[in-house]
Design a protein around this motif. Structure first.
Motif, mmCIF file in Angstrom:
data_model
loop_
_atom_site.group_PDB
_atom_site.id
_atom_site.type_symbol
_atom_site.label_atom_id
_atom_site.label_comp_id
_atom_site.label_asym_id
_atom_site.label_seq_id
_atom_site.Cartn_x
_atom_site.Cartn_y
_atom_site.Cartn_z
ATOM 1 N N ILE B 63 -22.373 -25.445 29.055
ATOM 2 C CA ILE B 63 -22.928 -26.007 27.826
ATOM 3 C C ILE B 63 -24.266 -25.343 27.519
ATOM 4 N N ALA B 65 -25.188 -22.439 28.491
ATOM 5 C CA ALA B 65 -24.935 -21.051 28.104
ATOM 6 C C ALA B 65 -24.514 -20.978 26.637
ATOM 7 N N LEU B 66 -23.696 -21.933 26.192
ATOM 8 C CA LEU B 66 -23.243 -21.933 24.794
ATOM 9 C C LEU B 66 -24.417 -22.163 23.843
ATOM 10 N N VAL B 67 -25.268 -23.133 24.172
ATOM 11 C CA VAL B 67 -26.423 -23.411 23.311
ATOM 12 C C VAL B 67 -27.352 -22.199 23.308
ATOM 13 N N PHE B 68 -27.540 -21.593 24.487
ATOM 14 C CA PHE B 68 -28.374 -20.391 24.576
ATOM 15 C C PHE B 68 -27.822 -19.277 23.703
ATOM 16 N N LEU B 69 -26.487 -19.111 23.712
ATOM 17 C CA LEU B 69 -25.836 -18.057 22.935
ATOM 18 C C LEU B 69 -26.180 -18.178 21.455
ATOM 19 N N ILE B 70 -26.110 -19.411 20.927
ATOM 20 C CA ILE B 70 -26.393 -19.637 19.509
ATOM 21 C C ILE B 70 -27.833 -19.239 19.188
ATOM 22 N N PHE B 71 -28.772 -19.672 20.049
ATOM 23 C CA PHE B 71 -30.172 -19.381 19.751
ATOM 24 C C PHE B 71 -30.505 -17.916 20.017
ATOM 25 N N ASP B 72 -29.709 -17.272 20.846
ATOM 26 C CA ASP B 72 -29.858 -15.836 21.069
ATOM 27 C C ASP B 72 -29.486 -15.058 19.809
#
Lengths: 169, 119
Positions: B63, B65-72
């Motif tokens: 989870i 990692a997914l949130v990080f991906l969006i903000f990346d």
């Protein structure tokens, strides 16, 4: 050879070698780590083409996000991390032929394209392309609508990912 | 100007691995070596390891990692905006703020849903 050519050959060798290790590594985690090296080589290519923004995007998106996501996905999957199943199967010859055909087709397409032989216009060395891109992204007569829509698209992706991955009360 | 800046990063790329390599190699050269069974044991933060080391990780990490991906991905859009910050008019700056504000709604959603809480 110019220094840039030597650098290109070195980076290309590292990128291709790392890409070979991705498909050759016995351990899936090691394959993912080799993939990061390969992504890094591509980022250096972008930098050598003077495409600074693409180089940064390659590092941030591919190394920073995609590779991390892949490693997480491997770590989450039961027993895959230590897997050492055979790396070759019966369709390896067909795969090799198809890959070579695709490569030959790409080379032929690139060589037959008229832009491949013309010398590109030199960039204006005084202007900062990233700054220009930033101005164009938020200027009302530029891409501001697409810029804000991208934010909404990311919001949708975030909410959707959480809906699927965090679906428990 | 551009090429020099890239060379600067290139020098760092070459030099950066040398520091940890030196930290590993120098003790290997000058430190006395008297291995015994206890010294050679595998340990984890001073504790002996228990069970397999290739274990399955908790879904919770994914989870994050997914949130990080969006903000990346958000970072990629904000990077040219930030570079152009000093030449932008007020209106354009506020558009970037709006971009962040829309995504903060997603962060609030994740927060309220309890996805950021460790359990």
């Amino acid at each position: 050879m110019t220094p840039v050519q030597i650098l290109f050959i070195l980076v290309a060798a590292v990128t291709l070698g790392a890409a070979l290790m991705v498909v050759n590594a016995r351990n899936l985690v090691h394959a993912a780590l080799w993939l990061i090296v390969s992504f890094g080589g591509v980022a250096v290519f972008y930098a050598m083409l003077n495409a600074g923004f693409l180089a940064v995007a390659q590092v941030v998106i591919y190394i920073g996000a995609i590779a991390i996501l892949m490693i997480f996905a491997i770590m989450m999957t039961r027993n895959v991390a230590g897997d050492s199943s055979p790396r070759f199967n019966s369709s390896q010859i067909i795969g090799l032929v198809l890959a070579l055909a695709l490569f030959a087709g790409l080379v032929w397409m690139t060589l037959s394209w008229s832009g491949a032989t013309t010398t590109p216009m030199p960039l204006d060395s005084r202007a900062d392309p990233i700054s220009q891109l930033g101005s164009a992204l938020v200027s009302p007569d530029g891409y501001v609508l697409a810029f804000e829509l991208a934010s909404i698209l990311l919001l949708g992706a975030l909410v959707g990912a959480l809906m699927i991955a965090w679906d428990r009360k | 100007m551009q090429t020099e800046q890239w060379l600067y990063i290139g020098v760092f790329l070459v030099l950066a691995p040398l520091l940890p390599a030196a930290a590993i190699l120098i003790p290997r050269l000058i430190a006395p070596r008297k291995p015994n069974k206890i010294k050679q044991d595998t340990y984890e933060c001073g504790m002996e390891t228990v069970g397999e080391t290739w274990i399955q990780f908790r879904v919770q990490y994914y989870i994050f990692a997914l949130v990080f991906l969006i903000f990346d991905v958000e970072l990629v859009f904000l990077y040219p905006w930030a570079v152009a910050f000093d030449v932008l008019p007020m209106f354009a700056v506020l558009e970037g703020v709006l971009f962040v504000a829309i995504l903060i709604a997603g962060l609030v959603y994740a927060w309220r849903k309890g996805a950021l809480e460790w359990r």
